[in-house]
Design an enzyme around this catalytic site. Structure first.
Site, PDB file in Angstrom:
ATOM      1  CB  SER A 117      -0.867  -0.022   1.261  1.00  0.00           C
ATOM      2  OG  SER A 117      -1.598   1.162   1.364  1.00  0.00           O
ATOM      3  NE  ARG A 362      -4.150  -7.385  -3.305  1.00  0.00           N
ATOM      4  CZ  ARG A 362      -5.388  -7.665  -3.641  1.00  0.00           C
ATOM      5  NH1 ARG A 362      -5.809  -7.386  -4.842  1.00  0.00           N
ATOM      6  NH2 ARG A 362      -6.211  -8.213  -2.765  1.00  0.00           N
ATOM      7  CB  THR A 398      -5.054   1.573   6.030  1.00  0.00           C
ATOM      8  OG1 THR A 398      -4.285   1.647   4.849  1.00  0.00           O
ATOM      9  CG2 THR A 398      -4.515   0.481   6.929  1.00  0.00           C
ATOM     10  CB  CYS A 549      -0.192  -9.153 -16.378  1.00  0.00           C
ATOM     11  SG  CYS A 549       0.568 -10.162 -15.097  1.00  0.00           S
ATOM     12  CB  CYS A 573       0.718 -14.931 -10.088  1.00  0.00           C
ATOM     13  SG  CYS A 573      -0.805 -14.088  -9.667  1.00  0.00           S
ATOM     14  CB  CYS A 576      -1.982  -7.441  -8.725  1.00  0.00           C
ATOM     15  SG  CYS A 576      -2.260  -7.661 -10.481  1.00  0.00           S
ATOM     16  CB  CYS A 579      -5.704 -11.255 -15.045  1.00  0.00           C
ATOM     17  SG  CYS A 579      -5.374 -12.240 -13.580  1.00  0.00           S
TER      18      CYS A 579
END
Lengths: 604, 251
Positions: A117, A362, A398, A549, A573, A576, A579
């Protein structure tokens, strides 16, 4: 301490040999004792009326025996929401002199490994959860010292009036904060198990959620069991809380199953993809607590997004780029746009002489107030970003995620201790500051549907004059996957080659994310229709998954006949979920791989 | 027969390491740590021998700081019966580890001591050999196959050596160090991890074992390897020879 009676074994499956032996014995008894009591018993059992194990013969022998462990609360995901819920629940237990068990499962190899984050942290929820956090050696040590908002063009940066009020907030690494919260949770008696991915929801005969099942481990690529095969475990909870983060795989299934968006009169969720790097820069350029946000270049007027640059401690800075996933140009690559940004004259001098420590990506929610689903379902609730409480104009999610976890914990405690219902969670949400805050922020993001300048104008109006009191609520545009235009209306974008100093290629960046998966496992990215990529994605949309991606999972490579075929490098991968969100025909489904795999963030 | 397995807590193999800015070592703060992969293989082999009925107990031991206990808990969750932690502070070199292992072996009297061939942080490949020397026990290093014969009290070890495979027959008690292809370690299951949390771990200090930790080695500096220069495509063999002779000066 786990008591043996809590570990229940599932019923044995039907075994033909046992059946044969029993029937031979019964026939023998019957022949010799047809009139006696034993004979009558044998006769009854032979006809199937007595022994109940005969009725169990319907289970399939090939299903592995699964252990089942019972808890009071099962939480999926050890993130800010999940851990806040766990901590609050245990606090309530202490206040009420009772002890209920809480289990948190986390697919990352350790708590914090999948946490990434910005992050400028508003301590509002933490002040309520752990009021003494300032005295407890928390990783929240850098207060915001300056706040700048820039509009970038190709060569210039124009200062805009800063709309954020970050006084009292801190620049942190959320991964570090979550680790600290994990320690606090374990001190209160919460059981946290990293390295285990929840792959399925368990239902009882009334379609109430009774827990989750973890992934089977040790299955090879072709689906066969390897020598270290371990069946998944059933974790049963009287209350199950899903805190998987944005676009959680189980949360999405639950929201579809119980129609939670309709029930909450919510629109679809909209998303953005955030890509971030942590750099270690020159001491002289480092100003702890400095916060910079930018808009404009390199994105065009129709694409919403911008960058952030936060100075942490130890000469480290977080720099990242967020692109809304409702972009239209299928040739856009958020990763490459980020690399371009780093060359801007306002940003470049800061990074020169520095090194990249970590990289990650992400997706995040941008739907805000309009997209909040009804979060409670029979047997539990969806909390945190899985439901979607991010405040887009504030760029913070958050504190609201943590507060939603706390409210869910209070509702769950009511369910378990006082027999109330999970509906109380919805009521608590609507009377909390989350609701009020998100309501006031509801029109900022949808305003940008009309373009960058109208969006800025409407946002300024909202921020300085209306302050959320406008009578109308703007609606979101099309869902992100439907917003992609067909490729023939756009030209391919020629991105500059990475220079290896400020900008990098994806494999180099990926290496810095510490991501890895056991390679010999079935690909966790499932295609509902395996032919669609070559029949639709490639010819119509030019294979956008190979561009959005951030981990180069999807590649179109020519096969022996020269035809381009989709190759899925699932091992890369970053979890995130871009896709799962952006695939034009929603053909790609992200599922949880074997626990312990994925990125290894520590300072993100 | 008891089997003792020595395990080490190291930086996880998937983590990208970097050197500290003062060049005193590798950054280990806030970095994921886990059991050395070769130690996992060693523990797996010990567990398999126990499951085949040839051993009664598997004891996992580790030396290091307080956090090393986490690795022992993983070992217990995989199936080790008991665990021993020798708490030390500061850098531990192979000879000190070997001396501590010798003291523990004399205490526990196992029939077999299995270790990983090397740790992935220092790549020393010394501890197994040193402890075999100190104990005067036979050693089978780089094992890719281990077959125990309880009646004859021997263990047959296939070793991966530079020239191929070498088969040795060792009298018990013996020291074995494991190589990659020996086995595929099992996953620690969730119920086992839960049970391992409450198992007791025996603690020792070097003083308890009468071992003095001193080191003849001092790490002066750690630097990154030089960055690889870009390759050059040459157009002919003559140009290659010219470059090798005049630029690289290797011929």
């Amino acid at each position: 301490m786990l008591l043996s009676h809590q570990i229940k074994r599932k019923t044995r499956c039907f075994c033909p040999i046992r059946e044969v032996i029993m029937s031979i014995m019964l026939r023998h008894i019957l022949k010799r004792n047809s009139n006696s009591y034993i004979g009558r018993l044998a006769s009854a059992s032979a006809s199937g009326r007595l022994f109940s194990w005969r009725r169990r013969r319907r289970t399939f022998c090939s299903e592995p025996q699964r252990e089942s462990i019972q808890y009071d609360v099962v939480i999926v995901g050890a993130g800010p929401a999940g851990l806040s819920a766990a901590i609050r629940f245990k606090q309530l237990c202490r206040e009420n002199d009772t002890d209920l068990s809480v289990c948190v499962v986390e697919k990352g190899a350790e708590v914090g490994a999948h946490i990434i984050s910005g992050n400028v942290f508003e301590p509002r929820a933490l002040d309520e959860l752990i009021p003494q956090w300032r005295q407890e050696e928390s990783p929240i040590t850098v207060p915001v010292s300056s706040d700048k908002f820039l509009l970038l063009t190709k060569n210039h940066a124009f200062s805009l009036p800063c709309p954020f009020n970050n006084r009292g907030n801190y620049v942190i690494s959320l991964s570090q904060l979550v680790r600290w919260m994990g320690v606090k949770a374990e001190e209160l008696g919460v059981e946290i198990y990293p390295g285990f991915a929840a792959s399925e929801i368990l239902y009882d005969s009334n379609d109430t959620v009774v827990g989750i099942r973890t992934n089977d481990m040790g299955i090879s690529k072709d689906g066969s069991k390897k020598e270290n095969f371990q069946p998944g475990i059933e974790l049963k909870g009287r209350v199950t809380l899903l805190a998987e983060g944005c676009r959680g795989s189980l949360s999405e299934k639950i929201m579809d199953k119980y129609n939670l968006r309709e029930k909450g009169h919510a629109q679809h969720q909209t998303y953005a993809l955030g890509i971030k790097e942590v750099w270690e820069i020159d001491e002289r350029k480092h100003k702890p607590g400095a916060v910079i946000h930018t808009l404009g270049w390199p994105l065009d007027q129709k694409t919403y997004g911008g960058s952030f640059l936060y100075h942490m401690k130890d000469r480290q800075i977080s720099i990242g780029f967020v692109v809304a996933l409702n972009y239209q140009n299928p040739f856009l690559s958020p990763y490459e746009e980020f690399q371009k940004l780093k060359h801007h004259p306002a940003i470049k001098p800061l990074l020169e002489g520095g090194t990249v420590l970590q990289y990650g990506a992400r997706t995040l929610n941008e739907g805000g107030f309009q997209s909040i689903p009804y979060p409670a379902f029979p047997g539990g609730a969806v909390i945190g970003c899985s439901a979607g409480f991010l405040n887009v104009p504030k760029i913070k999610g958050t504190h609201t995620a943590m507060k939603s976890g706390m409210l869910a914990a209070e509702a769950s405690f009511g369910v378990l201790h006082k027999g109330s219902s999970m509906e109380k969670y919805w009521d608590a949400l609507r009377s909390s500051w989350i609701w009020e805050e998100l309501y006031r922020a509801r029109n900022f993001r949808p305003a940008f549907e009309y373009g960058l300048i109208p969006g800025l104008a409407i946002s300024a109006l909202e921020h300085y004059i209306m302050k959320g009191r406008a009578a109308l609520t703007l609606k979101h545009g099309k869902p992100d996957n439907e917003a992609t235009n067909v490729a023939e209306f756009h030209c391919p974008i020629k991105y500059p080659k990475p220079d290896g100093v400020l900008s990098f290629d994806i494999p180099t960046s990926l290496h810095r994310s510490n991501t890895n998966h056991e390679h010999d496992q079935p690909a966790h990215l499932r295609l509902k229709d395996p032919k669609k990529p070559e029949l639709v994605n490639l010819p119509v949309y030019a294979g956008p998954e190979s561009r959005y991606c951030p981990a180069r999972v999807y590649e179109y490579n020519p096969d022996e006949t020269g035809q381009l075929k989709l190759q899925i490098n699932a091992q890369n991968c970053l979890h995130c979920k871009a896709c799962d969100i952006k695939d034009p025909k929603q053909n790609i489904q992200w599922t949880a791989p074997e626990g312990g795999g994925g990125p290894g963030y520590s300072i993100m | 027969m008891k089997i003792m397995v020595a395990i080490k807590r190291v930086v996880d193999y998937a983590v990208k390491i970097r050197v500290k800015s003062d060049k005193s070592g590798v950054e280990t703060q806030n970095v994921k740590m886990s059991m050395n992969p070769f130690c996992e293989i060693a523990l797996e082999e010990a567990l398999r021998i126990k499951e085949s009925g040839l051993a009664s107990e598997v004891v996992a031991v580790t030396m290091g700081m307080k956090q090393s206990v986490d690795t022992l808990r993983t070992g217990l969750a995989m199936g080790a019966d008991r665990a021993i932690h020798v708490e030390t502070s500061g850098q531990l070199y192979p000879l000190s580890v070997a001396k501590l292992l010798r003291a523990l072996v004399e205490l526990e009297k196992p029939g077999l001591l299995i270790l990983g061939k090397q740790a992935i942080d220092d790549d020393c490949n010394q501890t197994g050999q040193m402890v075999a020397g100190l104990l005067n026990w036979p050693q089978g290093t780089f094992a890719s196959k281990v077959v125990l014969d309880k009646e004859k009290q021997v263990v047959t070890v296939d070793r991966e050596v530079d020239g191929g495979l070498e088969t040795l027959c060792l009298d018990l008690p013996a020291v074995i160090t494991t190589d990659l292809r020996l086995n595929q370690p099992r996953y620690a299951t969730l119920p086992n991890i839960m049970k391992a949390k409450s198992k007791v771990i025996k603690k020792f200090t070097p003083q308890d074992l009468n071992v003095e930790i001193k080191s003849d080695i001092e790490e002066v500096q750690v630097t990154e390897p030089p960055k690889r220069k870009a390759g050059v495509i040459v157009s002919s063999v003559d140009e290659l020879i010219d470059k090798l002779k005049n630029e690289a000066r290797v011929i």
